[in-house]
Design an enzyme around this catalytic site. Sequence first.
Site, PDB file in Angstrom:
ATOM      1  N   ASP A  51       0.836  -1.204   0.000  1.00 31.29           N
ATOM      2  CA  ASP A  51       0.000   0.000   0.000  1.00 31.29           C
ATOM      3  C   ASP A  51       0.870   1.252   0.000  1.00 31.29           C
ATOM      4  OD1 ASP A  51      -2.395   1.423   0.014  1.00 31.29           O
ATOM      5  OD2 ASP A  51      -3.243   0.264   1.664  1.00 31.29           O
TER       6      ASP A  51
ATOM      7  N   ASP B 131     -10.455   1.519  -3.498  1.00 31.77           N
ATOM      8  CA  ASP B 131     -10.946   1.137  -2.174  1.00 31.77           C
ATOM      9  C   ASP B 131     -12.465   1.029  -2.149  1.00 31.77           C
ATOM     10  OD1 ASP B 131      -8.511   0.858  -0.937  1.00 31.77           O
ATOM     11  OD2 ASP B 131      -8.466   2.883  -0.117  1.00 31.77           O
TER      12      ASP B 131
END
Length: 749
Positions: A475, A541
Amino acid sequence: MTPTRRPAEHPVLAPVPDRTHRIHLRSAGVSVVLDVTDGRAPAIPHWGADLGELSANDLDAVCESAVEAAVNNAVDVPVRLGILPAQADGWLGRPGLTGSRPDGSGWAPRLHTEAITLDGQPLTATHVQSGPGRVVIKLADEPQSLAVELTLELLDSGLLRVRGTVTNTGETPYALDELTVALPVPARASELLDFAGRWARERTPQRSTFGVGTHLRENRRGRTGADSAHVLHAGTPGVGFSHGEVWGVHLGFSGNHRHLAEQVNTGTKILAGGEMLTAGEVVLDPDASYTSPWLYATYGAGLDQAAHRFHRFLRSREHHVSTRRPVTLNVWEAVYFDHDLARLRDLADRAAELGVERYVLDDGWFGSRRDDHSGLGDWVVSAEVWPDGLSPLIDHVTDLGMEFGLWFEPEMVNEDSEVARAHPEWILGPDSEQLPVESRHQQVLNLTIPGAYEHVKNQILALLDEYDIGYIKWDQNRDLLEAATRATGRAATHEQTLAAYRLMDELKAAHPGLEIEACASGGARVDLGVLEHTDRVWVSDCIDPLERQLMNRWTSQLLPLELMGSHIASGRSHTTGRLHTLSFRGLTALFGHLGIEWDLAQASEAELTELRAWIALYKQQRELLFTGDLVRVDRGEDVQWMYGVLSPARDEGLFVLAAVDRQGTSQHARLTFPGLDPAARYRLRPLIIGERPHGLNAPAWWQRAEEQDGIVLPGGVLTTSGLAAPLLDPEQGVLLSLTREHGDTSSPR
């Protein structure tokens, strides 16, 4: 992409004897003509549709016919657009190469061709015709003490890529400002299509007129960005998925970058791209070099064909992923930071029973990381949460037959962490006294500092050595603001990006078979640069299937489905609050690398039964999904979107019809299936998984197909005439399966 010392010995390249060369590269319906006239810098008279076989005289004519008339009150010779546009050629648009010496000289290089190779062989013939190929051109400006090497490759897929290397052959430093390569597009390309976006809404298309001036998309985020241009296209008016012509460029780089479309007042148009360098970021010492990222360029008769060139290139790579992409469960939306062994084991049991093949533990397993305020940079298993380490969970997961994956954010650090307290100088910032404004309570760890790099690498390697970890979710949850080495104040985004790439490569080299997912606040690092080092991207997301219909639709303009993480979430979306049926969530996620992000303990038996069916269908269809050609059907303003994949042999296909909004009238465009063999006969079957979609009002053919295991029609009928569309309520969808009838020997198109 980094300054390097020039090697002591150069390959022997043939001089340009008569100083005029014309090269014709051809592949997969694309032609690229390269013109070096009188030793000047190279130009491209044609990039686009295949020109067919050309004689030497034909090639001369192509190059000479592209020379435009000199314009009154401009330079007295026709302006010649080079791959590195320059004022020396009369170009008054954005220059391709700029920089300067300490005394201010060298800002407008005048480059001349010195030598050319084609597929590694010195080029001596005046005219060369070829198939796909790699052309390397050596240029120099001796008075300014600069050398440039341009590399152009036309790949088997018809994708063109171009990059440049600039070398300082002088005795004083050369501060490089910009190295941007440009490609011509014709006047009929009068419309631009690129993308905007934000967190949870990545890759939103936008169209505009291609007029005089510069359409400039600059990115200063230090990562590709949720609002990146993605692919910058120039097309004929109203270009669609299967009609019109389109030219597009994408820069394969994850750091600061630019894409641009420019038209000067004479009508000449270009698409261009390059890394965006901060002042002073790349200063070439004597004999040092800088190599730009690849600019990838695609041409197509419609957007689908342009996308296929990217897909075929990516699928042709030796390290490309297998078509057996494992069904993945990520625990983030199931547990967030609440890591409880019993609960996570139970989740693994439920996942394995459904057929899940990979289990990923997300954020919260390390250091003091109980929320997003602390712990980043301390990649040590939390003794508080995991007193016996991760083995009790990992062993349980692997004993169930699933691969284990783990979340990291290697480039980031919380100020509230052991590493930040010990080494505050390892944080990127403008100077030793100040830090950038926080974003998600975190800063950026400066991987250009050897100690910081080794700290991260060694901590991750220690975990990979100790545990059976086959997958990393990598990430990157903030932009790089004021990204400089604090001790010097010198910009560091360029080197930071290369360090991240290098770290990925070193981890993979130490653990062959390790897969890495590129995630960055969702889909903020989606580019062909990071995909040289990773194995998939996280599209967004936001797993709301209505939002994902849009984002998956356009992420696939660059990437094939197997590289796009696409998950089934719980009924109520965690990012939008919307409720959706499992059917709509399932068919949306099916067209990607399928996963689940859902607390399965909260799912009903009926939901688990249906979820099991979606996983089984994915496993049955993933070979088709990950080898077939993407088809997105042009349906005008219809709110029923139709898309799917067709096998390379055109003997099977799988399509989705998805209602993304309410129709203004009750009549929808007919269902058509572009790309089928018109002479073959196909069996068309509606597929209903789980509950029948709300509002499904089926036409007569559909009812007959359900009663008789499908209907059989010629491919020409399905492609051209089509079938009446069913009515669907908004945010509902259906699957449609096509198979060539057994015994049909028609040739694939």
